[in-house]
Write an enzyme that holds these catalytic residues in place. Structure first.
Site, PDB file in Angstrom:
ATOM      1  N   GLU A 209      26.346 -27.467  22.275  1.00  0.00           N
ATOM      2  CA  GLU A 209      25.494 -26.924  23.329  1.00  0.00           C
ATOM      3  C   GLU A 209      25.014 -28.032  24.252  1.00  0.00           C
ATOM      4  O   GLU A 209      24.981 -29.204  23.876  1.00  0.00           O
ATOM      5  CB  GLU A 209      24.251 -26.246  22.730  1.00  0.00           C
ATOM      6  CG  GLU A 209      24.539 -25.135  21.759  1.00  0.00           C
ATOM      7  CD  GLU A 209      23.288 -24.702  21.006  1.00  0.00           C
ATOM      8  OE1 GLU A 209      23.320 -23.611  20.429  1.00  0.00           O
ATOM      9  OE2 GLU A 209      22.297 -25.473  20.982  1.00  0.00           O
ATOM     10  N   LYS A 211      22.500 -30.494  25.922  1.00  0.00           N
ATOM     11  CA  LYS A 211      21.206 -31.109  25.618  1.00  0.00           C
ATOM     12  C   LYS A 211      20.509 -31.319  26.957  1.00  0.00           C
ATOM     13  O   LYS A 211      20.901 -32.176  27.735  1.00  0.00           O
ATOM     14  CB  LYS A 211      21.345 -32.435  24.883  1.00  0.00           C
ATOM     15  CG  LYS A 211      19.981 -32.968  24.457  1.00  0.00           C
ATOM     16  CD  LYS A 211      20.055 -34.290  23.754  1.00  0.00           C
ATOM     17  CE  LYS A 211      18.686 -34.640  23.166  1.00  0.00           C
ATOM     18  NZ  LYS A 211      17.569 -34.475  24.104  1.00  0.00           N
ATOM     19  N   ARG A 231       6.384 -28.347  21.531  1.00  0.00           N
ATOM     20  CA  ARG A 231       6.931 -28.900  20.286  1.00  0.00           C
ATOM     21  C   ARG A 231       5.842 -29.445  19.375  1.00  0.00           C
ATOM     22  O   ARG A 231       6.042 -29.574  18.169  1.00  0.00           O
ATOM     23  CB  ARG A 231       7.974 -29.973  20.571  1.00  0.00           C
ATOM     24  CG  ARG A 231       7.439 -31.235  21.201  1.00  0.00           C
ATOM     25  CD  ARG A 231       8.530 -32.292  21.330  1.00  0.00           C
ATOM     26  NE  ARG A 231       8.938 -32.806  20.041  1.00  0.00           N
ATOM     27  CZ  ARG A 231      10.170 -33.165  19.724  1.00  0.00           C
ATOM     28  NH1 ARG A 231      11.125 -33.054  20.619  1.00  0.00           N
ATOM     29  NH2 ARG A 231      10.455 -33.648  18.537  1.00  0.00           N
ATOM     30  N   ARG A 367      14.427 -35.418  10.220  1.00  0.00           N
ATOM     31  CA  ARG A 367      15.583 -35.485  11.121  1.00  0.00           C
ATOM     32  C   ARG A 367      16.843 -35.507  10.254  1.00  0.00           C
ATOM     33  O   ARG A 367      17.317 -36.558   9.858  1.00  0.00           O
ATOM     34  CB  ARG A 367      15.506 -36.738  11.989  1.00  0.00           C
ATOM     35  CG  ARG A 367      14.375 -36.703  13.006  1.00  0.00           C
ATOM     36  CD  ARG A 367      14.433 -37.906  13.908  1.00  0.00           C
ATOM     37  NE  ARG A 367      13.302 -37.942  14.806  1.00  0.00           N
ATOM     38  CZ  ARG A 367      13.251 -37.311  15.985  1.00  0.00           C
ATOM     39  NH1 ARG A 367      14.290 -36.609  16.383  1.00  0.00           N
ATOM     40  NH2 ARG A 367      12.183 -37.391  16.753  1.00  0.00           N
ATOM     41  N   LYS A 373      22.607 -35.165  18.144  1.00  0.00           N
ATOM     42  CA  LYS A 373      22.548 -35.253  19.601  1.00  0.00           C
ATOM     43  C   LYS A 373      23.477 -36.364  20.084  1.00  0.00           C
ATOM     44  O   LYS A 373      23.516 -37.455  19.507  1.00  0.00           O
ATOM     45  CB  LYS A 373      21.117 -35.472  20.089  1.00  0.00           C
ATOM     46  CG  LYS A 373      20.373 -36.620  19.438  1.00  0.00           C
ATOM     47  CD  LYS A 373      18.913 -36.616  19.858  1.00  0.00           C
ATOM     48  CE  LYS A 373      18.111 -37.694  19.126  1.00  0.00           C
ATOM     49  NZ  LYS A 373      16.680 -37.666  19.463  1.00  0.00           N
TER      50      LYS A 373
END
Length: 503
Positions: A209, A211, A231, A367, A373
């Protein structure tokens, strides 16, 4: 429990680098805390009062002038109650009432307790009890699996509440936490990948997707009631009316969506990140209020009465497509398309792509490698530790930034370099106005800050260096932007900096 017990444990945490020793010290203290004391103990040792900000700054505390008590007598409950009184003071004369209450509290504290309270209330308490360490300590104290505590924390969003449930009710009480509409959950995070090829190879099946250079949002809807959160779980519903109306019109009765939002220019390209973030606060600036936000959703955590957190991403993605329609983030799960998706994302002005395992559940707090990413330009999110006064054209402005990476074991941020590159005139003016509000001390050249601000730094990797305590230094660091949507515990770790070492 006496405050002195908390102070002693804080000192023990600061004295060791061993994560195992930190967890053991915290767990031992948690098992001794009474049920009513436990939330405050957890809050204090993770660096904040249960009340959050209490409305008293560094200068107010520094000028209290209270002589320390000779022997410890303050209990945790008494301190928590006193801070509650300070936080609730409002209206005419509230500043004076806060000062009087704080002076009374500090007068009952020993010298060590005063130092602890000062650091707690100014955000300087960095003794090594970050959320991850505390989660493991809670699990040890309650004799329950760490993953069960992490999941409950994700759903509650509040570590003191999670700790109370774990210690008083064990695994059964933790299992009672559910996704509740209108209560935000902690977001799932991604780890960096060196290349698109590496990220694709790491997962048996994945979706790729865009970013985007936007701000993370989480939206909750139940009937016509809609809530929008950042967030950091801050509610911004009142500032983003266009998002509220859009979510209210989606074809569903109830939904929780995770996504990004950003402001677009007339040609459809993303506006600067700061312009998007400007919409998240209360403002009277008509130009800012006229800036419309567009959402791009990439995950569905609940739909029409069914919680989807434990479902694999492929199922969550199917639910997302039924409800989000034109507001899906661009991306594909078809083989052979990743390179084209990355190219189109970059051409559209976005940061890169996300590669996500289609087999992964939604998990927050760490994470992991389920989401990766990929950004062609290497950046790190670092903590601003201090700023030096500028020279020449920058005389009178706070300029050169001292940058720190997060210590994964909960210690204070580890300095890894300095930079003044990339600072615009607007940022210099903002820093000079804002940094004194976070000041802890200064000398002739430097203003030192509470480690709260996160800044995104572009760099050409790192190099081995004895100049800084982490053994590495940034190469050609340049400021990209500040990240008001992130807190210090969201910053990249020293391990992430070391991973960029050249050669």
């Amino acid at each position: 429990m006496l405050l002195a017990d908390v102070v002693a444990t804080s000192a023990a945490l600061a004295a060791t680098r061993s994560r195992k020793s930190k967890i053991a010290a915290l767990a031992e203290l948690l098992t001794r805390a009474g049920p009513g004391e436990l939330p405050a103990v957890v809050a204090f040792l993770t660096g904040q009062p249960t009340q959050g900000r209490i409305g008293a700054g560094w200068r107010t505390l520094a000028e209290l002038g209270a002589a320390p008590a000779g022997a410890p007598e303050l209990t945790v409950a008494q301190v928590d109650a006193a801070l509650g009184e300070v936080a609730s003071a409002s209206g005419s004369g509230s500043a004076q009432r806060r000062t009087v209450a704080l002076r009374g509290l500090f007068a009952r504290a020993t010298q060590d307790e005063q130092r602890f309270l000062f650091r707690l209330l100014t955000g300087e308490l960095r003794q090594g009890a970050l959320e991850g360490v505390m989660v493991d300590a809670i699990a040890t104290a309650a004799a329950v699996p760490g993953e069960v505590v992490r999941r409950a924390f994700m759903l509650s969003g509040r570590l003191p509440v999670t700790a109370s449930a774990a210690v008083t009710g064990g695994e059964r009480a933790l299992g009672e936490f559910r996704l509740a509409l209108g209560r935000p959950i902690r977001p799932m995070l991604a780890s960096p990948a060196e290349s698109l090829e590496e990220a694709i190879a790491e997962h048996a099946s994945a979706i790729v997707e865009y970013k985007m250079d936007g701000a993370r949002i989480q939206v909750h809807r139940e009937g016509d009631e809609v809530h929008v959160y950042t967030r950091t779980l801050r509610e911004i519903t009142g500032s983003v009316g266009e998002l509220v109306e859009l979510v209210r019109a989606l074809p569903c009765r109830s939904v929780v969506l995770d996504g990004e939002t950003l402001a677009l220019s007339d040609d459809g390209r993303p506006r600067p990140f700061q312009e998007t973030m400007s919409r998240f606060g209360s403002t009277r600036d008509e130009q800012v209020r006229a800036l419309l936000l567009r959402p791009y959703f990439f995950d569905c955590l609940h739909l029409d009465g069914e919680d989807l957190l434990d479902a694999p991403l492929r199922e969550r993605n199917n639910a997302l497509r039924t409800v989000a329609g034109a507001h899906l983030i661009p991306g594909e799960s078809e083989p052979g398309a990743p390179a084209e998706i990355l190219e189109s994302a970059l051409e559209a002005g976005h940061e890169g792509v996300m590669v996500k395992s289609l087999d992964s559940p939604y998990a927050a707090g760490r994470r992991g490698r389920a989401w990766l990413k990929v950004k062609p330009v290497h950046t790190l999110d670092l903590v601003v530790l201090a700023a030096e006064w500028g020279h020449g054209r920058r005389t009178g402005y706070l300029s050169n930034l001292h940058l720190g990476a997060r210590d994964p074991d909960g210690g204070p941020p580890i300095m890894v370099g300095k930079t003044f590159k990339g600072l615009t005139d607007e940022l210099l003016a903002w820093q000079t106005k804002t940094f004194p509000e976070l000041e802890t001390r200064r000398d002739d050249w430097t203003v030192y800050l509470r480690p709260e601000l996160v800044v995104e730094i572009e760099l050409d990797g790192a190099q081995v260096s004895t100049r800084y305590p982490g053994g590495v230094a940034l190469r050609f660091a340049r400021v990209v932007r500040y990240r008001p949507d992130k807190q210090a515990h969201d910053a990249d770790t020293i391990d992430a900096v070391r991973a960029t070492l050249k050669g």
